[in-house]
Design a protein around this motif. Structure first.
Motif, PDB file in Angstrom:
ATOM      1  N   GLY A  51       1.595  12.290   1.522  1.00  0.00           N
ATOM      2  CA  GLY A  51       0.699  13.193   0.601  1.00  0.00           C
ATOM      3  C   GLY A  51       2.281  13.301  -0.843  1.00  0.00           C
ATOM      4  O   GLY A  51       1.789  12.744  -1.054  1.00  0.00           O
ATOM      5  N   THR A  52       3.118  13.011  -0.295  1.00  0.00           N
ATOM      6  CA  THR A  52       4.090  13.079  -1.649  1.00  0.00           C
ATOM      7  C   THR A  52       4.409  11.451  -2.255  1.00  0.00           C
ATOM      8  O   THR A  52       4.307  11.913  -3.243  1.00  0.00           O
ATOM      9  CB  THR A  52       5.223  13.561  -0.281  1.00  0.00           C
ATOM     10  N   VAL A  53       4.087  10.559  -1.374  1.00  0.00           N
ATOM     11  CA  VAL A  53       3.749   9.206  -2.081  1.00  0.00           C
ATOM     12  C   VAL A  53       3.035   8.734  -2.633  1.00  0.00           C
ATOM     13  O   VAL A  53       2.510   8.662  -3.805  1.00  0.00           O
ATOM     14  CB  VAL A  53       4.000   8.271  -0.790  1.00  0.00           C
ATOM     15  N   GLY A  54       1.543   9.783  -2.348  1.00  0.00           N
ATOM     16  CA  GLY A  54       0.492  10.070  -3.406  1.00  0.00           C
ATOM     17  C   GLY A  54       0.355  10.737  -4.322  1.00  0.00           C
ATOM     18  O   GLY A  54       0.503   9.942  -5.583  1.00  0.00           O
ATOM     19  N   MET A  55       1.348  11.586  -4.485  1.00  0.00           N
ATOM     20  CA  MET A  55       1.635  12.899  -5.592  1.00  0.00           C
ATOM     21  C   MET A  55       2.519  11.632  -6.328  1.00  0.00           C
ATOM     22  O   MET A  55       2.300  11.495  -7.690  1.00  0.00           O
ATOM     23  CB  MET A  55       1.884  13.884  -5.253  1.00  0.00           C
ATOM     24  N   ASP A 101       0.034   9.005  -7.951  1.00  0.00           N
ATOM     25  CA  ASP A 101      -1.116   9.782  -8.962  1.00  0.00           C
ATOM     26  C   ASP A 101      -0.373  10.762 -10.114  1.00  0.00           C
ATOM     27  O   ASP A 101      -0.916  11.353 -10.994  1.00  0.00           O
ATOM     28  CB  ASP A 101      -2.178  10.711  -8.469  1.00  0.00           C
ATOM     29  N   GLU A 102       1.155  10.726  -9.961  1.00  0.00           N
ATOM     30  CA  GLU A 102       2.133  11.228 -11.312  1.00  0.00           C
ATOM     31  C   GLU A 102       1.380  12.553 -10.923  1.00  0.00           C
ATOM     32  O   GLU A 102       1.793  13.438 -12.170  1.00  0.00           O
ATOM     33  CB  GLU A 102       2.091  11.132 -11.874  1.00  0.00           C
ATOM     34  N   THR A 103       1.308  13.790  -9.799  1.00  0.00           N
ATOM     35  CA  THR A 103       1.150  15.309  -9.913  1.00  0.00           C
ATOM     36  C   THR A 103       2.570  15.589  -9.586  1.00  0.00           C
ATOM     37  O   THR A 103       2.394  16.893  -9.415  1.00  0.00           O
ATOM     38  CB  THR A 103      -0.361  15.003  -8.815  1.00  0.00           C
ATOM     39  N   THR A 128       0.457  -1.099  -0.392  1.00  0.00           N
ATOM     40  CA  THR A 128       0.607   0.143  -0.083  1.00  0.00           C
ATOM     41  C   THR A 128       0.833   1.474   0.217  1.00  0.00           C
ATOM     42  O   THR A 128       2.143   0.932   0.417  1.00  0.00           O
ATOM     43  CB  THR A 128      -0.935   0.483   1.029  1.00  0.00           C
ATOM     44  N   ARG A 129      -0.112   2.155  -0.099  1.00  0.00           N
ATOM     45  CA  ARG A 129       0.861   3.490  -0.671  1.00  0.00           C
ATOM     46  C   ARG A 129       1.323   4.055   0.952  1.00  0.00           C
ATOM     47  O   ARG A 129       2.538   3.965   1.401  1.00  0.00           O
ATOM     48  CB  ARG A 129      -0.299   4.620  -0.977  1.00  0.00           C
ATOM     49  N   LYS A 130       1.128   3.591   2.452  1.00  0.00           N
ATOM     50  CA  LYS A 130       1.226   3.713   3.349  1.00  0.00           C
ATOM     51  C   LYS A 130       2.198   2.616   3.948  1.00  0.00           C
ATOM     52  O   LYS A 130       3.319   3.618   4.794  1.00  0.00           O
ATOM     53  CB  LYS A 130       0.169   3.528   4.958  1.00  0.00           C
ATOM     54  N   GLU A 131       2.024   2.224   3.366  1.00  0.00           N
ATOM     55  CA  GLU A 131       3.685   0.911   3.631  1.00  0.00           C
ATOM     56  C   GLU A 131       4.692   1.527   3.129  1.00  0.00           C
ATOM     57  O   GLU A 131       6.032   1.586   3.779  1.00  0.00           O
ATOM     58  CB  GLU A 131       2.990  -0.493   3.170  1.00  0.00           C
ATOM     59  N   LEU A 132       4.387   1.956   1.875  1.00  0.00           N
ATOM     60  CA  LEU A 132       5.297   2.919   1.246  1.00  0.00           C
ATOM     61  C   LEU A 132       6.228   4.005   1.723  1.00  0.00           C
ATOM     62  O   LEU A 132       7.401   3.855   2.279  1.00  0.00           O
ATOM     63  CB  LEU A 132       5.325   3.123  -0.181  1.00  0.00           C
ATOM     64  N   ALA A 133       5.456   4.193   2.633  1.00  0.00           N
ATOM     65  CA  ALA A 133       5.341   5.938   3.186  1.00  0.00           C
ATOM     66  C   ALA A 133       6.514   5.106   4.154  1.00  0.00           C
ATOM     67  O   ALA A 133       6.860   6.633   5.102  1.00  0.00           O
ATOM     68  CB  ALA A 133       4.281   6.510   3.514  1.00  0.00           C
ATOM     69  N   GLU A 134       6.119   4.073   4.970  1.00  0.00           N
ATOM     70  CA  GLU A 134       6.472   4.058   5.998  1.00  0.00           C
ATOM     71  C   GLU A 134       8.180   3.269   6.352  1.00  0.00           C
ATOM     72  O   GLU A 134       8.619   3.657   6.955  1.00  0.00           O
ATOM     73  CB  GLU A 134       6.205   3.079   7.182  1.00  0.00           C
TER      74      GLU A 134
END
Length: 76
Positions: free
Chosen positions: A29-33, A36-38, A16-22
């Protein structure tokens, strides 16, 4: 255009994105961007951390796709 392939790597590693962030210490938020390629700028340190977590090459995370190829993809 630069393509960010974080979503592909997350799917491949069933993460998950959360796991990657951890695991990377990159803000969620940066992992989310990235996902999303934003995102507008990418820190070299982040790329290093992402490659370590995914045990991959830089080209597995980011790629360059010429604009004319993108136009062909959108036509099909």
């Amino acid at each position: 255009m630069i393509k960010i392939k974080i979503s592909e790597q997350l799917g491949k590693h069933k993460m998950t994105r959360k796991e990657l962030a951890e695991l990377t210490g990159i803000r969620a938020g940066t992992v989310g961007m990235l996902y999303d390629e934003t995102i507008k700028r990418i820190d070299v340190e982040w790329l290093d951390k992402l490659c370590k977590v995914f045990n991959c090459k830089l080209t597995d995370i980011i790629d360059f796709v010429p604009d004319d190829e993108l136009q062909e993809e959108t036509k099909n």
